[in-house]
Write an enzyme that holds these catalytic residues in place. Structure first.
Site, PDB file in Angstrom:
ATOM      1  N   GLY A  42       0.834  -1.203   0.000  1.00 19.93           N
ATOM      2  CA  GLY A  42       0.000   0.000   0.000  1.00 19.93           C
ATOM      3  C   GLY A  42       0.869   1.252   0.000  1.00 19.93           C
ATOM      4  N   ARG A 103       0.750  -4.755  -5.066  1.00 17.39           N
ATOM      5  CA  ARG A 103       0.810  -5.871  -4.107  1.00 17.39           C
ATOM      6  C   ARG A 103       1.082  -7.109  -4.959  1.00 17.39           C
ATOM      7  NH1 ARG A 103      -0.826  -3.996   0.799  1.00 17.39           N
ATOM      8  NH2 ARG A 103      -2.433  -2.388   0.873  1.00 17.39           N
ATOM      9  N   ASP A 134       5.411  -4.882   6.089  1.00 19.63           N
ATOM     10  CA  ASP A 134       5.851  -6.229   6.452  1.00 19.63           C
ATOM     11  C   ASP A 134       5.896  -7.217   5.285  1.00 19.63           C
ATOM     12  OD1 ASP A 134       6.702  -6.708   8.922  1.00 19.63           O
ATOM     13  OD2 ASP A 134       4.739  -7.195   9.783  1.00 19.63           O
ATOM     14  N   THR A 156       4.376   2.433   5.559  1.00 20.39           N
ATOM     15  CA  THR A 156       2.978   1.986   5.660  1.00 20.39           C
ATOM     16  C   THR A 156       2.243   2.911   6.626  1.00 20.39           C
ATOM     17  OG1 THR A 156       1.470   0.309   6.528  1.00 20.39           O
ATOM     18  CG2 THR A 156       3.723   0.186   7.337  1.00 20.39           C
ATOM     19  N   ASP A 158      -0.024   2.041   8.521  1.00 21.07           N
ATOM     20  CA  ASP A 158      -0.543   1.270   9.655  1.00 21.07           C
ATOM     21  C   ASP A 158       0.344   1.254  10.900  1.00 21.07           C
ATOM     22  OD1 ASP A 158      -2.746   0.627   8.198  1.00 21.07           O
ATOM     23  OD2 ASP A 158      -2.134  -1.418   7.710  1.00 21.07           O
ATOM     24  N   ASP A 160       2.495  -0.849  11.678  1.00 22.80           N
ATOM     25  CA  ASP A 160       2.429  -2.203  12.243  1.00 22.80           C
ATOM     26  C   ASP A 160       3.670  -3.039  11.967  1.00 22.80           C
ATOM     27  OD1 ASP A 160       2.016  -2.406   9.542  1.00 22.80           O
ATOM     28  OD2 ASP A 160       0.373  -3.837   9.667  1.00 22.80           O
ATOM     29  N   ARG A 185     -17.780  15.238  13.393  1.00 27.41           N
ATOM     30  CA  ARG A 185     -18.236  15.591  14.740  1.00 27.41           C
ATOM     31  C   ARG A 185     -19.168  16.810  14.691  1.00 27.41           C
ATOM     32  NH1 ARG A 185     -15.657  14.227  19.369  1.00 27.41           N
ATOM     33  NH2 ARG A 185     -16.649  15.164  21.164  1.00 27.41           N
ATOM     34  N   ARG A 202      -6.329  -3.192   8.967  1.00 25.84           N
ATOM     35  CA  ARG A 202      -6.957  -4.521   8.900  1.00 25.84           C
ATOM     36  C   ARG A 202      -6.522  -5.378  10.078  1.00 25.84           C
ATOM     37  NH1 ARG A 202      -5.913  -6.341   3.026  1.00 25.84           N
ATOM     38  NH2 ARG A 202      -7.153  -4.602   2.319  1.00 25.84           N
ATOM     39  N   ARG A 275     -24.961   7.189  12.018  1.00 30.19           N
ATOM     40  CA  ARG A 275     -24.531   7.207  10.613  1.00 30.19           C
ATOM     41  C   ARG A 275     -23.123   6.624  10.490  1.00 30.19           C
ATOM     42  NH1 ARG A 275     -29.135   8.275  10.062  1.00 30.19           N
ATOM     43  NH2 ARG A 275     -30.080  10.040   8.981  1.00 30.19           N
TER      44      ARG A 275
HETATM   45  O1  F6P Z   1      -1.353  -0.087   3.389  1.00 32.29           O
HETATM   46  C1  F6P Z   1      -2.035  -0.450   4.525  1.00 32.29           C
HETATM   47  C2  F6P Z   1      -3.509  -0.436   4.250  1.00 32.29           C
HETATM   48  O2  F6P Z   1      -3.945   0.869   3.928  1.00 32.29           O
HETATM   49  C3  F6P Z   1      -4.332  -0.996   5.381  1.00 32.29           C
HETATM   50  O3  F6P Z   1      -4.637  -0.084   6.390  1.00 32.29           O
HETATM   51  C4  F6P Z   1      -5.560  -1.465   4.658  1.00 32.29           C
HETATM   52  O4  F6P Z   1      -6.154  -2.511   5.375  1.00 32.29           O
HETATM   53  C5  F6P Z   1      -5.022  -1.941   3.343  1.00 32.29           C
HETATM   54  O5  F6P Z   1      -3.805  -1.284   3.152  1.00 32.29           O
HETATM   55  C6  F6P Z   1      -5.910  -1.694   2.158  1.00 32.29           C
HETATM   56  O6  F6P Z   1      -5.271  -2.202   1.031  1.00 32.29           O
HETATM   57  P1  F6P Z   1      -5.763  -2.002  -0.467  1.00 32.29           P
HETATM   58  O7  F6P Z   1      -5.459  -0.589  -0.860  1.00 32.29           O
HETATM   59  O8  F6P Z   1      -4.953  -2.974  -1.241  1.00 32.29           O
HETATM   60  O9  F6P Z   1      -7.220  -2.268  -0.483  1.00 32.29           O
END
Ligand code: F6P
Length: 350
Positions: A42, A103, A134, A156, A158, A160, A185, A202, A275
């Protein structure tokens, strides 16, 4: 490649280990004059800033750089183009990645890894800088295992990646989410509604937890902490209403639950109009914040300093306030868990 591998003599990649240069004296380490750089997985704001830093720092040391487009996909297909310092001007402040990204499933196969290594050889690339998360690091490690030296830069949103406390793009994504949630808000407040907002992540709740605190959310749901909808969501909203609150923010990380279903459940159980909003890929775009530009630039320079010293097969990390590097095999074995204590303490603020 340290050994000549072909599909017929390629050992199981799991049985190989990338060379760890920790104990190799500098005089015995490889001298690198040509590298490749790619972005993978991503995209993340700040990736351009890191490519720019890699290219310019490499030029400072007289190292030639090939930009490889579309991540491992482009590596595999031989999409290599030499880039110099002028070609990276005006990229620092731009979101996305001008090298593009993908990817790539191919890189999960030994054939893909071998083909990538062969392409490096074709273009005379002696080391590869991989900017990604990762999954991309695993591809890089497999290349390193068959003798293509690599350096990983954490890219990334995330945050993570276990071996580093910070990843490029994280700060921008959180700021983007925070600004969007401020707007939600306003309207939730005018209408006395509950706004259920799904943020990215995710498998990781770092964005959700931090924007939850920064946006004053009543409820934060993350993948690392299973929740009970009646106890942790409905009851909390009702308690807040009984305390006098008139609008409510629920943040849900994408891996924790479905914002639309959660909003429907809240409305059905409490009678409070709810919502859902899915912020989605909005969080991956945009101009990088100062923090991301700075970290991306400093990490990019660090990557080249590693290469220059022959300190290869490293992951650039941010640890205890400074940028350093760890062996790729070791870095990928590390585990990272979110602080559930922090999540629980954030509940004091609801
Ligand atoms: O790059 C990380 C991320 O943005 C995650 O937060 C998310 O779950 C995922 O990639 C979404 O990936 P894609 O753009 O391939 O749908």
């Amino acid at each position: 490649m340290t050994e000549e591998y072909s599909l017929s003599n390629l050992p199981d990649l799991k049985s190989l280990t990338a060379i760890n240069y920790d104990s190799v004296p500098e005089k015995d380490r490889p001298k690198i004059s040509t590298i490749g750089v790619l972005t993978s997985g991503g995209d993340a704001p700040g990736m351009n800033a890191s490519i720019r830093a890699v290219v310019r720092a490499a030029s400072h040391f007289g190292i030639k750089v090939f930009g490889i487009t579309r991540g491992f996909h482009g590596l595999w297909k031989g999409e290599f183009d030499e880039i110099g310092t002028r070609q990276v001007s005006e990229t620092l402040q731009r979101g996305g990645t001008f090298l593009m990204t993908a990817r790539s499933k191919t890189f999960e196969t030994p054939e893909g890894v071998l083909k990538g290594a062969q392409m490096c050889k074709v273009f005379g690339v002696e080391a590869l800088v991989v900017i990604g998360g990762d999954g991309s690091y695993k591809g890089a490690r497999d290349l390193a295992r068959i003798g293509v030296p690599v350096i990983g830069l954490p890219g990334t949103i995330d945050n993570d990646i276990a071996c580093t406390e910070y990843t490029i793009g994280y700060d921008t994504a959180m700021n983007t989410a925070m600004e969007a949630i401020d707007k939600l808000r306003d309207t939730a407040s005018s209408h006395e509604r509950c706004s259920v907002i799904e943020v990215m992540g995710r498998r990781a709740g770092y964005i959700a937890l931090n924007v939850g605190i920064a946006n004053g959310a009543e409820v934060v749901l993350i993948p690392e902490q299973p929740f009970n909808i009646e106890r942790d969501v409905v009851r909390t909203i009702l308690d807040c209403r009984n305390m006098g609150k008139r609008h409510y923010i629920v943040i849900v990380a994408e891996g924790a639950g479905d914002a639309t279903e959660i909003a429907a459940k809240i409305e059905e159980s409490t009678g409070i109009e709810s919502r859902p909003t899915i912020l989605g890929h909005l969080q991956r775009g945009g101009r990088p914040t100062l923090r991301d530009r700075l970290m991306a630039s400093l990490m990019g320079i660090h990557a080249i300093e590693c290469i220059q010293k022959g300190m290869l097969n490293r992951l650039v990390v941010y640890h205890k306030g400074s940028i350093s590097d760890v062996d790729i095999e070791k870095g990928l074995r590390m585990k990272k868990t979110i602080s559930l204590e922090e999540l629980n303490r954030s509940k004091y603020l609801a």
